[in-house]
Design a protein around this motif. Structure first.
Motif, mmCIF file in Angstrom:
data_model
loop_
_atom_site.group_PDB
_atom_site.id
_atom_site.type_symbol
_atom_site.label_atom_id
_atom_site.label_comp_id
_atom_site.label_asym_id
_atom_site.label_seq_id
_atom_site.Cartn_x
_atom_site.Cartn_y
_atom_site.Cartn_z
ATOM 1 N N ILE A 222 -45.032 101.592 31.851
ATOM 2 C CA ILE A 222 -45.438 102.695 30.970
ATOM 3 C C ILE A 222 -44.260 103.641 30.732
ATOM 4 O O ILE A 222 -44.041 104.124 29.610
ATOM 5 N N GLN A 223 -43.472 103.886 31.780
ATOM 6 C CA GLN A 223 -42.283 104.733 31.632
ATOM 7 C C GLN A 223 -41.260 104.086 30.695
ATOM 8 O O GLN A 223 -40.690 104.754 29.825
ATOM 9 N N LEU A 224 -41.043 102.771 30.829
ATOM 10 C CA LEU A 224 -40.138 102.069 29.915
ATOM 11 C C LEU A 224 -40.606 102.229 28.470
ATOM 12 O O LEU A 224 -39.806 102.426 27.559
ATOM 13 N N SER A 225 -41.904 102.123 28.285
ATOM 14 C CA SER A 225 -42.463 102.251 26.945
ATOM 15 C C SER A 225 -42.255 103.654 26.397
ATOM 16 O O SER A 225 -41.890 103.840 25.232
ATOM 17 N N ALA A 226 -42.449 104.659 27.242
ATOM 18 C CA ALA A 226 -42.260 106.050 26.814
ATOM 19 C C ALA A 226 -40.817 106.319 26.408
ATOM 20 O O ALA A 226 -40.555 107.167 25.536
ATOM 21 N N ALA A 227 -39.887 105.585 26.999
ATOM 22 C CA ALA A 227 -38.467 105.798 26.711
ATOM 23 C C ALA A 227 -38.104 105.477 25.269
ATOM 24 O O ALA A 227 -37.030 105.861 24.793
ATOM 25 N N LEU A 228 -39.002 104.792 24.553
ATOM 26 C CA LEU A 228 -38.751 104.496 23.140
ATOM 27 C C LEU A 228 -38.512 105.773 22.334
ATOM 28 O O LEU A 228 -37.834 105.748 21.297
ATOM 29 N N ALA A 229 -39.047 106.892 22.816
ATOM 30 C CA ALA A 229 -38.934 108.150 22.083
ATOM 31 C C ALA A 229 -37.491 108.588 21.879
ATOM 32 O O ALA A 229 -37.206 109.405 20.998
ATOM 33 N N VAL A 230 -36.557 108.034 22.657
ATOM 34 C CA VAL A 230 -35.158 108.431 22.499
ATOM 35 C C VAL A 230 -34.603 108.031 21.141
ATOM 36 O O VAL A 230 -33.576 108.572 20.701
ATOM 37 N N HIS A 231 -35.283 107.133 20.421
ATOM 38 C CA HIS A 231 -34.774 106.736 19.111
ATOM 39 C C HIS A 231 -34.831 107.888 18.106
ATOM 40 O O HIS A 231 -34.169 107.833 17.069
ATOM 41 N N THR A 232 -35.590 108.924 18.419
ATOM 42 C CA THR A 232 -35.499 110.141 17.609
ATOM 43 C C THR A 232 -34.084 110.703 17.672
ATOM 44 O O THR A 232 -33.521 111.136 16.656
ATOM 45 N N CYS A 233 -33.485 110.674 18.864
ATOM 46 C CA CYS A 233 -32.096 111.116 19.000
ATOM 47 C C CYS A 233 -31.124 110.093 18.420
ATOM 48 O O CYS A 233 -30.114 110.465 17.817
ATOM 49 N N THR A 234 -31.428 108.812 18.607
ATOM 50 C CA THR A 234 -30.541 107.771 18.085
ATOM 51 C C THR A 234 -30.319 107.953 16.592
ATOM 52 O O THR A 234 -29.211 107.769 16.083
ATOM 53 N N ILE A 235 -31.390 108.327 15.874
ATOM 54 C CA ILE A 235 -31.312 108.521 14.432
ATOM 55 C C ILE A 235 -31.022 109.972 14.070
ATOM 56 O O ILE A 235 -30.200 110.266 13.198
ATOM 57 N N GLY A 236 -31.686 110.902 14.753
ATOM 58 C CA GLY A 236 -31.604 112.307 14.363
ATOM 59 C C GLY A 236 -30.306 112.986 14.711
ATOM 60 O O GLY A 236 -29.798 113.814 13.928
ATOM 61 N N VAL A 237 -29.736 112.679 15.873
ATOM 62 C CA VAL A 237 -28.521 113.380 16.294
ATOM 63 C C VAL A 237 -27.326 113.053 15.400
ATOM 64 O O VAL A 237 -26.595 113.977 14.995
ATOM 65 N N PRO A 238 -27.069 111.781 15.037
ATOM 66 C CA PRO A 238 -25.980 111.540 14.084
ATOM 67 C C PRO A 238 -26.201 112.238 12.739
ATOM 68 O O PRO A 238 -25.242 112.736 12.122
ATOM 69 N N GLY A 239 -27.460 112.278 12.285
ATOM 70 C CA GLY A 239 -27.756 113.005 11.049
ATOM 71 C C GLY A 239 -27.454 114.486 11.182
ATOM 72 O O GLY A 239 -26.885 115.111 10.275
ATOM 73 N N PHE A 240 -27.853 115.055 12.309
ATOM 74 C CA PHE A 240 -27.540 116.459 12.588
ATOM 75 C C PHE A 240 -26.033 116.690 12.567
ATOM 76 O O PHE A 240 -25.541 117.664 11.976
ATOM 77 N N ASP A 241 -25.285 115.788 13.191
ATOM 78 C CA ASP A 241 -23.837 115.933 13.240
ATOM 79 C C ASP A 241 -23.220 115.874 11.845
ATOM 80 O O ASP A 241 -22.302 116.647 11.529
ATOM 81 N N ASP A 242 -23.751 114.974 11.013
ATOM 82 C CA ASP A 242 -23.258 114.901 9.635
ATOM 83 C C ASP A 242 -23.471 116.227 8.908
ATOM 84 O O ASP A 242 -22.565 116.742 8.235
ATOM 85 N N VAL A 243 -24.677 116.769 9.023
ATOM 86 C CA VAL A 243 -25.002 118.017 8.322
ATOM 87 C C VAL A 243 -24.122 119.164 8.830
ATOM 88 O O VAL A 243 -23.628 119.978 8.050
ATOM 89 N N MET A 244 -23.917 119.217 10.152
ATOM 90 C CA MET A 244 -23.061 120.263 10.707
ATOM 91 C C MET A 244 -21.621 120.146 10.213
ATOM 92 O O MET A 244 -20.874 121.143 10.205
ATOM 93 N N ASN A 245 -21.246 118.943 9.811
ATOM 94 C CA ASN A 245 -19.875 118.714 9.317
ATOM 95 C C ASN A 245 -19.819 118.659 7.789
ATOM 96 O O ASN A 245 -18.832 118.194 7.213
ATOM 97 N N GLY A 246 -20.888 119.106 7.139
ATOM 98 C CA GLY A 246 -20.903 119.200 5.685
ATOM 99 C C GLY A 246 -21.094 117.879 4.966
ATOM 100 O O GLY A 246 -20.803 117.780 3.770
ATOM 101 N N ILE A 247 -21.594 116.884 5.671
ATOM 102 C CA ILE A 247 -21.856 115.584 5.040
ATOM 103 C C ILE A 247 -23.347 115.515 4.737
ATOM 104 O O ILE A 247 -24.175 115.476 5.661
ATOM 105 N N TYR A 248 -23.703 115.537 3.459
ATOM 106 C CA TYR A 248 -25.110 115.608 3.069
ATOM 107 C C TYR A 248 -25.529 114.336 2.341
ATOM 108 O O TYR A 248 -24.696 113.588 1.824
ATOM 109 N N VAL A 249 -26.821 114.119 2.303
ATOM 110 C CA VAL A 249 -27.380 112.973 1.569
ATOM 111 C C VAL A 249 -27.175 113.201 0.095
ATOM 112 O O VAL A 249 -27.449 114.279 -0.441
ATOM 113 N N GLU A 250 -26.689 112.181 -0.603
ATOM 114 C CA GLU A 250 -26.453 112.311 -2.045
ATOM 115 C C GLU A 250 -27.776 112.244 -2.810
ATOM 116 O O GLU A 250 -28.680 111.532 -2.429
#
Length: 250
Positions: A222-250
């Motif tokens: 069950i704990q292994l299954s709960a760990a799937l939630a980290v994919h929010t960071c896998t996708i969200g954190v690079p996007g956040f970094d792009d925005v902080m560096n002025g790289i926006y979605v066209e």
């Protein structure tokens, strides 16, 4: 956190997770305390010694590639790790087929239960034909389970019930996975944050216990299954970094 502590944390993640990605790098610089907590949360089951490493990888494969999530990169990575941990190609393929069948059966199990509840007294409660009853008992004997509204499904749409059983049987018998491992993988699919299918969780907790799984093993899955939630960071954190560096979605 000092630079030396950050370097050690990076080494720990590489040892525990086997890879280093952009979201790790951004968090190491911007939120190292969260990254350290992430490592502890992700690594606890595999480091506990309760589960063989290849089973941990099977769980990751299943929850990554399930239709509820469809995270291809993670699925591929954990297939590679499973093979390195001693899994056979036949076992890995059975994980994929089992994941497909379990995810397909979930809406039928839930939907038929809701339909039966909504029909109330109007729901068909006639006796099942002997041949169909026998098929259901054979399926229950093979998999150890039958959905709560399975008999209602069989009365209302026997062809759907037959297909449900054929799909499950084909996946259950598709490879060499043990009964316990199949139950634990199906449990992980049902418990994943992208699914949260309580009926399936209960069914496969019972099935895993009947197959010899300990409460600690079940808790670790069950704990292994709960760990799937980290994919929010896998996708969200690079996007956040792009925005902080002025790289926006066209």
């Amino acid at each position: 956190m000092t630079e030396d502590e950050k370097a050690e944390l990076k080494s720990e993640i590489l040892r525990a997770r086997g890879y280093w990605s952009r979201f790790h790098e951004v968090l190491l610089e911007r939120s190292p305390a969260f990254l350290k907590a992430y490592l502890a949360f992700q690594s606890a089951p595999s480091q506990s010694g309760e589960l063989p490493q290849k089973l941990c990888e099977f769980v990751y494969i299943a929850i990554d590639i399930s239709v509820n999530h469809m995270y291809e990169r993670g699925g591929r990575r954990h297939m590679e790790y499973a093979l390195k941990a001693g899994a056979s190609p036949e076992e890995v393929l059975q994980v994929i087929l089992l994941t497909t069948a379990v995810a397909a059966q979930q809406p039928l199990a839930m939907g038929m239960r809701v339909l039966a509840e909504e029909l109330g007294e109007a729901a068909d409660r006639s006796p099942l034909p002997p041949a169909l009853s026998e098929a259901i008992e054979d399926y229950r004997g093979l998999t150890g389970a039958w959905p709560e509204a399975g008999d209602f499904m069989a009365r209302t749409a026997p062809e759907i019930a037959g297909a449900y059983m054929d799909y499950g049987r084909a996946a259950w018998e598709a490879g060499p996975l043990s009964r316990k491992h199949k139950e634990l993988i199906a449990l992980a699919i049902s418990a994943a944050p992208t699914c949260l299918f309580e009926e399936g969780v209960r069914r496969h907790v019972r099935g895993a216990r009947a197959a010899g799984a300990t409460p600690r093993e079940i808790a670790m899955v069950i704990q292994l299954s709960a760990a799937l939630a980290v994919h929010t960071c896998t996708i969200g954190v690079p996007g956040f970094d792009d925005v902080m560096n002025g790289i926006y979605v066209e």
